[in-house]
Write a protein that holds these residues in place. Structure first.
Motif, PDB file in Angstrom:
ATOM      1  N   ARG A 214       0.831  -1.275   0.143  1.00 42.86           N
ATOM      2  CA  ARG A 214       0.026   0.246   0.109  1.00 42.86           C
ATOM      3  C   ARG A 214       0.807   1.251   0.035  1.00 42.86           C
ATOM      4  N   LEU A 215       1.900   1.276   0.767  1.00 43.01           N
ATOM      5  CA  LEU A 215       2.972   2.637   0.980  1.00 43.01           C
ATOM      6  C   LEU A 215       3.528   2.686  -0.440  1.00 43.01           C
ATOM      7  N   PHE A 216       4.065   1.813  -1.146  1.00 39.73           N
ATOM      8  CA  PHE A 216       4.559   2.059  -2.318  1.00 39.73           C
ATOM      9  C   PHE A 216       3.506   2.412  -3.575  1.00 39.73           C
ATOM     10  N   ALA A 217       2.317   1.903  -3.498  1.00 41.17           N
ATOM     11  CA  ALA A 217       1.439   2.307  -4.239  1.00 41.17           C
ATOM     12  C   ALA A 217       0.927   3.952  -4.126  1.00 41.17           C
ATOM     13  N   GLN A 218       1.062   4.264  -2.781  1.00 45.19           N
ATOM     14  CA  GLN A 218       0.874   5.622  -2.586  1.00 45.19           C
ATOM     15  C   GLN A 218       2.005   6.401  -2.982  1.00 45.19           C
ATOM     16  N   LEU A 219       3.170   5.930  -2.818  1.00 46.46           N
ATOM     17  CA  LEU A 219       4.477   6.758  -3.112  1.00 46.46           C
ATOM     18  C   LEU A 219       4.518   6.971  -4.756  1.00 46.46           C
ATOM     19  N   ARG A 220       4.274   5.877  -5.348  1.00 43.54           N
ATOM     20  CA  ARG A 220       4.368   5.996  -6.850  1.00 43.54           C
ATOM     21  C   ARG A 220       3.563   7.071  -7.458  1.00 43.54           C
ATOM     22  N   LYS A 221       2.319   7.339  -6.727  1.00 44.13           N
ATOM     23  CA  LYS A 221       1.780   8.433  -7.317  1.00 44.13           C
ATOM     24  C   LYS A 221       1.992   9.888  -6.923  1.00 44.13           C
ATOM     25  N   HIS A 222       3.023   9.985  -6.044  1.00 45.50           N
ATOM     26  CA  HIS A 222       3.547  11.158  -5.612  1.00 45.50           C
ATOM     27  C   HIS A 222       4.892  11.512  -5.662  1.00 45.50           C
ATOM     28  N   TYR A 223       5.570  10.503  -6.211  1.00 44.46           N
ATOM     29  CA  TYR A 223       7.161  10.727  -6.146  1.00 44.46           C
ATOM     30  C   TYR A 223       7.570  10.222  -7.747  1.00 44.46           C
ATOM     31  N   PRO A 224       8.503  10.840  -8.302  1.00 37.61           N
ATOM     32  CA  PRO A 224       9.003  10.191  -9.618  1.00 37.61           C
ATOM     33  C   PRO A 224       9.401   8.803  -9.208  1.00 37.61           C
ATOM     34  N   ALA A 225       9.357   7.845 -10.340  1.00 38.00           N
ATOM     35  CA  ALA A 225       9.751   6.475  -9.998  1.00 38.00           C
ATOM     36  C   ALA A 225      11.241   6.520  -9.524  1.00 38.00           C
ATOM     37  N   ASP A 226      11.997   7.495 -10.140  1.00 40.38           N
ATOM     38  CA  ASP A 226      13.598   7.151  -9.718  1.00 40.38           C
ATOM     39  C   ASP A 226      13.896   7.844  -8.512  1.00 40.38           C
ATOM     40  N   THR A 227      13.079   8.319  -7.639  1.00 41.23           N
ATOM     41  CA  THR A 227      13.151   8.749  -6.394  1.00 41.23           C
ATOM     42  C   THR A 227      13.944   7.703  -5.666  1.00 41.23           C
ATOM     43  N   PRO A 228      15.248   7.935  -4.943  1.00 40.92           N
ATOM     44  CA  PRO A 228      15.883   6.923  -4.174  1.00 40.92           C
ATOM     45  C   PRO A 228      15.137   6.543  -2.985  1.00 40.92           C
ATOM     46  N   VAL A 229      15.231   5.327  -2.525  1.00 42.99           N
ATOM     47  CA  VAL A 229      14.815   4.803  -1.066  1.00 42.99           C
ATOM     48  C   VAL A 229      15.949   3.992  -0.536  1.00 42.99           C
ATOM     49  N   ALA A 230      15.873   4.065   0.623  1.00 42.12           N
ATOM     50  CA  ALA A 230      17.004   3.215   1.245  1.00 42.12           C
ATOM     51  C   ALA A 230      16.276   2.451   2.718  1.00 42.12           C
ATOM     52  N   GLU A 231      16.516   1.365   2.657  1.00 47.97           N
ATOM     53  CA  GLU A 231      15.978   0.593   3.975  1.00 47.97           C
ATOM     54  C   GLU A 231      17.276   0.311   4.847  1.00 47.97           C
ATOM     55  N   VAL A 232      17.181   0.931   6.168  1.00 45.05           N
ATOM     56  CA  VAL A 232      18.258   0.718   6.937  1.00 45.05           C
ATOM     57  C   VAL A 232      17.830  -0.026   7.972  1.00 45.05           C
ATOM     58  N   VAL A 233      18.618  -1.337   8.099  1.00 45.29           N
ATOM     59  CA  VAL A 233      18.237  -2.573   8.991  1.00 45.29           C
ATOM     60  C   VAL A 233      19.388  -2.309  10.124  1.00 45.29           C
ATOM     61  N   ASP A 234      19.026  -2.560  11.253  1.00 49.18           N
ATOM     62  CA  ASP A 234      19.778  -2.455  12.593  1.00 49.18           C
ATOM     63  C   ASP A 234      20.650  -1.132  12.514  1.00 49.18           C
ATOM     64  N   ALA A 235      19.825  -0.081  12.342  1.00 49.97           N
ATOM     65  CA  ALA A 235      20.461   1.395  12.325  1.00 49.97           C
ATOM     66  C   ALA A 235      21.278   1.419  13.716  1.00 49.97           C
ATOM     67  N   GLY A 236      22.556   1.875  13.475  1.00 48.52           N
ATOM     68  CA  GLY A 236      23.361   2.229  14.777  1.00 48.52           C
ATOM     69  C   GLY A 236      24.111   1.068  15.287  1.00 48.52           C
ATOM     70  N   ASP A 237      23.939  -0.332  14.681  1.00 49.63           N
ATOM     71  CA  ASP A 237      24.496  -1.333  15.264  1.00 49.63           C
ATOM     72  C   ASP A 237      25.852  -1.647  14.388  1.00 49.63           C
ATOM     73  N   ARG A 238      26.980  -1.222  15.069  1.00 49.78           N
ATOM     74  CA  ARG A 238      28.167  -1.452  13.864  1.00 49.78           C
ATOM     75  C   ARG A 238      28.288  -2.838  13.279  1.00 49.78           C
ATOM     76  N   GLU A 239      28.201  -3.883  13.947  1.00 49.70           N
ATOM     77  CA  GLU A 239      28.306  -5.258  13.515  1.00 49.70           C
ATOM     78  C   GLU A 239      27.179  -5.478  12.416  1.00 49.70           C
ATOM     79  N   ASN A 240      25.735  -5.164  12.614  1.00 48.39           N
ATOM     80  CA  ASN A 240      24.858  -5.816  11.717  1.00 48.39           C
ATOM     81  C   ASN A 240      24.299  -4.671  10.848  1.00 48.39           C
ATOM     82  N   GLN A 241      24.639  -3.352  11.118  1.00 50.27           N
ATOM     83  CA  GLN A 241      23.870  -2.415  10.121  1.00 50.27           C
ATOM     84  C   GLN A 241      23.950  -2.537   8.826  1.00 50.27           C
ATOM     85  N   LYS A 242      22.845  -2.588   8.071  1.00 53.93           N
ATOM     86  CA  LYS A 242      22.627  -2.952   6.614  1.00 53.93           C
ATOM     87  C   LYS A 242      22.021  -1.580   6.019  1.00 53.93           C
TER      88      LYS A 242
END
Ligand SMILES: C[S@@+](CC[C@H](N)C(=O)[O-])C[C@H]1O[C@@H](n2cnc3c(N)ncnc32)[C@H](O)[C@@H]1O
Length: 273
Positions: A214-242
């Motif tokens: 649902r979120l990306f269906a909404q995003l596609r209506k309002h942001y150009p398709a080439d707008t960058p996105v980043a998923e940050v996993v385990d933010a702040g954890d030096r060993e596991n952050q991705k």
């Protein structure tokens, strides 16, 4: 300063602190950051002074084990979040009303327990991941009686840790200069994401029960398709952050978003990336 005074003063200070503590209870909400080594000096001081600490999950209890050894630990279960803010009397559906009433009872119970402990002179520290003021649990600040002293210790939240992970500052979006912190469109909210997206600002999406499709269906209506996105996993954890990078147009097809670790990923959207 004379030598004796030099050594005597800290002792006096400690005694003073102990005396102050003896009579005066206090309730703290303590931001613990997104990683153990992001806990602040102030947070550690408060935990050290605490008689009772509150944790939400057994996982947190184990993770913060070093900091809370020897403390009385109370559980502040996730159920306390259920339907917070909903007034049961305004809910027609009997099942939903019962659920809301249960939440109200559970919150009152813990508020009463904390009130009694603080009135007995205890220091109670409610430990919360990240920064407590961003989707943390703050109802006790509103519901504790006014004579109960309270303080909030800020922490390094997922927003700050994820911004550091991508090494780009979210407010600087070239021709935009604002950031919207948001989450999924839960029932009863008026500031729904589509309305927020219309501004084209940077979005930081906290992912509690997030419906990505649902979120990306909404995003596609309002942001150009080439707008960058980043998923940050385990933010702040030096060993596991991705950091997983994609775009508004490609994300659903190329990212395995269904298998991201629960409660440990945050989505950044915008030109600033
Ligand atoms: C209930 S909110 C609590 C946020 C927390 N108060 C904070 O300031 O980080 C939980 C959401 O925060 C985000 N989050 C918390 N810790 C995170 C981490 N280490 N890495 C990425 N996202 C995180 C996730 O989106 C998660 O679903």
């Amino acid at each position: 300063m004379r030598r004796s005074a030099k050594y005597f003063l800290p002792v006096l200070f400690l005694l003073g602190a102990a005396v102050a503590h003896a009579g005066q209870g206090k309730f703290y909400i303590v931001g613990m950051g997104t990683s153990k080594d992001l806990v602040t000096v102030r947070a550690l001081e408060v935990i050290e002074s605490a008689d009772i600490v509150l944790v939400e999950t057994e996982g947190e209890r184990a993770y913060w084990g070093d900091f809370i050894t020897g403390k009385e630990v109370w559980s502040r279960p996730i159920a306390l979040r259920v339907m917070y803010g909903a007034d049961p009397e305004k809910i027609a559906d009997p099942k939903k009303r019962a659920k809301a009433e249960k939440g109200v009872r559970a919150r009152k119970e813990i508020v009463d327990r904390v009130t009694a402990a603080v009135r007995e002179g205890k220091i109670v520290a409610d430990l919360q991941g990240g920064d407590p003021m961003v989707y943390g649990l703050t109802f006790m600040l509103e519901q504790l009686p006014k004579d109960i002293p309270t303080e909030v210790i800020p922490g390094v939240g997922a927003f700050q840790a994820a911004s550091a992970a991508v090494k780009m500052s979210p407010p600087f979006g070239y021709d935009t200069s604002a950031v919207i912190l948001t989450m999924d469109d839960w029932e009863g909210r008026v500031d729904v994401n589509e309305k927020l997206m219309a501004a084209g600002s940077t979005l930081v999406v906290y992912t509690m029960l997030l419906d990505y499709e649902r979120l990306f269906a909404q995003l596609r209506k309002h942001y150009p398709a080439d707008t960058p996105v980043a998923e940050v996993v385990d933010a702040g954890d030096r060993e596991n952050q991705k950091v997983i990078r994609s775009t508004v147009g490609r994300f659903l097809d190329e990212i395995d978003y269904k298998n991201l670790p629960d409660e440990r990923h945050i989505l950044l959207v915008g030109k600033f990336l």
